[in-house]
Design a protein around this motif. Sequence first.
Motif, PDB file in Angstrom:
ATOM      1  N   ASN A 245      12.844  33.621  21.110  1.00 19.32           N
ATOM      2  CA  ASN A 245      14.244  33.212  21.246  1.00 19.32           C
ATOM      3  C   ASN A 245      15.054  34.307  21.933  1.00 19.32           C
ATOM      4  OD1 ASN A 245      16.330  31.384  20.947  1.00 19.32           O
ATOM      5  ND2 ASN A 245      16.827  31.984  18.852  1.00 19.32           N
ATOM      6  N   VAL A 246      14.458  34.934  22.911  1.00 20.77           N
ATOM      7  CA  VAL A 246      15.031  36.152  23.468  1.00 20.77           C
ATOM      8  C   VAL A 246      16.253  35.875  24.349  1.00 20.77           C
ATOM      9  CG1 VAL A 246      13.547  36.226  25.522  1.00 20.77           C
ATOM     10  CG2 VAL A 246      14.427  38.353  24.542  1.00 20.77           C
ATOM     11  N   VAL A 247      16.310  34.733  25.012  1.00 22.04           N
ATOM     12  CA  VAL A 247      17.445  34.455  25.898  1.00 22.04           C
ATOM     13  C   VAL A 247      18.721  34.264  25.081  1.00 22.04           C
ATOM     14  CG1 VAL A 247      18.354  32.938  27.691  1.00 22.04           C
ATOM     15  CG2 VAL A 247      15.899  33.426  27.599  1.00 22.04           C
ATOM     16  N   TYR A 248      18.641  33.437  24.065  1.00 20.05           N
ATOM     17  CA  TYR A 248      19.802  33.223  23.192  1.00 20.05           C
ATOM     18  C   TYR A 248      20.211  34.521  22.512  1.00 20.05           C
ATOM     19  CZ  TYR A 248      22.509  31.514  19.190  1.00 20.05           C
ATOM     20  OH  TYR A 248      23.487  31.306  18.246  1.00 20.05           O
ATOM     21  N   ALA A 249      19.237  35.263  22.003  1.00 19.13           N
ATOM     22  CA  ALA A 249      19.548  36.528  21.329  1.00 19.13           C
ATOM     23  C   ALA A 249      20.244  37.492  22.283  1.00 19.13           C
ATOM     24  CB  ALA A 249      18.281  37.153  20.760  1.00 19.13           C
ATOM     25  N   ALA A 250      19.765  37.568  23.504  1.00 10.40           N
ATOM     26  CA  ALA A 250      20.396  38.456  24.482  1.00 10.40           C
ATOM     27  C   ALA A 250      21.843  38.048  24.742  1.00 10.40           C
ATOM     28  CB  ALA A 250      19.599  38.441  25.786  1.00 10.40           C
ATOM     29  N   SER A 251      22.095  36.744  24.785  1.00 11.61           N
ATOM     30  CA  SER A 251      23.463  36.286  25.021  1.00 11.61           C
ATOM     31  C   SER A 251      24.369  36.645  23.850  1.00 11.61           C
ATOM     32  CB  SER A 251      23.490  34.776  25.281  1.00 11.61           C
ATOM     33  OG  SER A 251      23.295  34.018  24.095  1.00 11.61           O
ATOM     34  N   LYS A 252      23.857  36.583  22.634  1.00  8.66           N
ATOM     35  CA  LYS A 252      24.666  36.918  21.465  1.00  8.66           C
ATOM     36  C   LYS A 252      24.847  38.436  21.324  1.00  8.66           C
ATOM     37  CE  LYS A 252      25.764  32.839  20.077  1.00  8.66           C
ATOM     38  NZ  LYS A 252      27.168  32.395  20.107  1.00  8.66           N
ATOM     39  N   HIS A 253      23.868  39.224  21.745  1.00  5.77           N
ATOM     40  CA  HIS A 253      24.078  40.672  21.836  1.00  5.77           C
ATOM     41  C   HIS A 253      25.217  40.963  22.813  1.00  5.77           C
ATOM     42  CE1 HIS A 253      20.292  41.266  19.702  1.00  5.77           C
ATOM     43  NE2 HIS A 253      20.424  42.567  19.804  1.00  5.77           N
ATOM     44  N   ALA A 254      25.194  40.276  23.944  1.00  3.16           N
ATOM     45  CA  ALA A 254      26.240  40.490  24.951  1.00  3.16           C
ATOM     46  C   ALA A 254      27.598  40.041  24.426  1.00  3.16           C
ATOM     47  CB  ALA A 254      25.882  39.728  26.229  1.00  3.16           C
ATOM     48  N   LEU A 255      27.617  38.960  23.652  1.00  2.00           N
ATOM     49  CA  LEU A 255      28.880  38.482  23.098  1.00  2.00           C
ATOM     50  C   LEU A 255      29.471  39.489  22.117  1.00  2.00           C
ATOM     51  CD1 LEU A 255      30.671  35.861  23.213  1.00  2.00           C
ATOM     52  CD2 LEU A 255      29.592  35.237  21.043  1.00  2.00           C
ATOM     53  N   GLN A 256      28.610  40.138  21.339  1.00  2.00           N
ATOM     54  CA  GLN A 256      29.079  41.186  20.431  1.00  2.00           C
ATOM     55  C   GLN A 256      29.723  42.323  21.215  1.00  2.00           C
ATOM     56  OE1 GLN A 256      28.631  41.292  16.832  1.00  2.00           O
ATOM     57  NE2 GLN A 256      30.096  42.966  17.042  1.00  2.00           N
ATOM     58  N   ALA A 257      29.079  42.730  22.299  1.00  2.00           N
ATOM     59  CA  ALA A 257      29.639  43.784  23.139  1.00  2.00           C
ATOM     60  C   ALA A 257      30.961  43.349  23.757  1.00  2.00           C
ATOM     61  CB  ALA A 257      28.642  44.163  24.233  1.00  2.00           C
ATOM     62  N   LEU A 258      31.040  42.092  24.166  1.00  2.00           N
ATOM     63  CA  LEU A 258      32.278  41.558  24.730  1.00  2.00           C
ATOM     64  C   LEU A 258      33.415  41.635  23.715  1.00  2.00           C
ATOM     65  CD1 LEU A 258      33.894  39.942  26.869  1.00  2.00           C
ATOM     66  CD2 LEU A 258      32.958  37.851  25.823  1.00  2.00           C
ATOM     67  N   ALA A 259      33.148  41.179  22.498  1.00  2.00           N
ATOM     68  CA  ALA A 259      34.179  41.200  21.456  1.00  2.00           C
ATOM     69  C   ALA A 259      34.662  42.619  21.189  1.00  2.00           C
ATOM     70  CB  ALA A 259      33.643  40.569  20.175  1.00  2.00           C
ATOM     71  N   ASP A 260      33.730  43.546  21.078  1.00  2.65           N
ATOM     72  CA  ASP A 260      34.102  44.936  20.810  1.00  2.65           C
ATOM     73  C   ASP A 260      34.932  45.511  21.951  1.00  2.65           C
ATOM     74  OD1 ASP A 260      32.712  44.756  18.433  1.00  2.65           O
ATOM     75  OD2 ASP A 260      30.925  45.788  19.182  1.00  2.65           O
ATOM     76  N   GLY A 261      34.527  45.191  23.177  1.00  2.00           N
ATOM     77  CA  GLY A 261      35.263  45.699  24.331  1.00  2.00           C
ATOM     78  C   GLY A 261      36.662  45.121  24.432  1.00  2.00           C
ATOM     79  N   ILE A 262      36.803  43.832  24.145  1.00  3.95           N
ATOM     80  CA  ILE A 262      38.131  43.203  24.179  1.00  3.95           C
ATOM     81  C   ILE A 262      39.025  43.797  23.100  1.00  3.95           C
ATOM     82  CG2 ILE A 262      39.360  41.036  23.763  1.00  3.95           C
ATOM     83  CD1 ILE A 262      37.055  39.596  25.152  1.00  3.95           C
ATOM     84  N   ARG A 263      38.464  44.034  21.922  1.00  5.11           N
ATOM     85  CA  ARG A 263      39.279  44.592  20.829  1.00  5.11           C
ATOM     86  C   ARG A 263      39.828  45.966  21.203  1.00  5.11           C
ATOM     87  NH1 ARG A 263      36.011  43.733  17.239  1.00  5.11           N
ATOM     88  NH2 ARG A 263      34.918  45.718  17.194  1.00  5.11           N
TER      89      ARG A 263
END
Length: 246
Positions: A158-176
């Motif tokens: 499930n590496v593609v989905y997991a990679a997208s959710k890792h990226a989403l975490q980074a996005l959230a942190d960066g926006i904050r």
Amino acid sequence: MNTAQVQLNITDHLTALAVTNRQIVVVTGATGGIGRAIVEELADDYAVVAQGRDEARLISLAKLGEEIYPVQCDLADTAAFETTFGLLPRVDALLNVAAIAPRFAFDDATAAVWSEVMHLNVTVPAELTRTLLPQLRASTGTVVFLGSGASRTTSPNNVVYAASKHALQALADGIRIRTEPDRLRVATVAPGYVDTPMIAWDDDYPLILPETLIKPSTVARTIRHVIEAPADTQITEVWIRPRTEA
């Protein structure tokens, strides 16, 4: 809302949203399992702009409350955000829930698979948040990204989905960090396996699920807790785990 006259275009709702005395919450993926549960949770207290693609499900959402404003559109078309969501008069909270979750091992995934998943799971919420940033700044609002247990771990299948959710975490942190001077609150709510059709994968990879799945309503209640946190704090991450691990 009179479901006999349900309107599914965002421009049809602008007049009502301009005069509502409720806080306005935008929910993407509102016709999915978690998205619908969020609309059900918030319907009595908020004006909910509920995005989805399925017309019948959106019309069904309109039955949940007098201030449910269903919007039918395909989020993949980010170029249309300015002339749709950008017209909203106010946004007090943006809940980025929409996502796709096909399972692929890295050597089974094509470039097209990677592009589709990363676009819908990362680029879309980034662009929608950017589009609504003026409204969110004006309301000192809250942005919630629906993460996943896969945001901090992965699976070879499930590496593609997991990679997208890792990226989403980074996005959230960066926006904050970026919006801290504007006093925005930015959170990631990351559930484990939730009892929705999304986990009914039709593939040949092995799957081990926990004995008890998380209810969509549990995720919805958690998101309410995040957006209603007292003004002196922000809840930046919530990890929702099943009582038994897979």
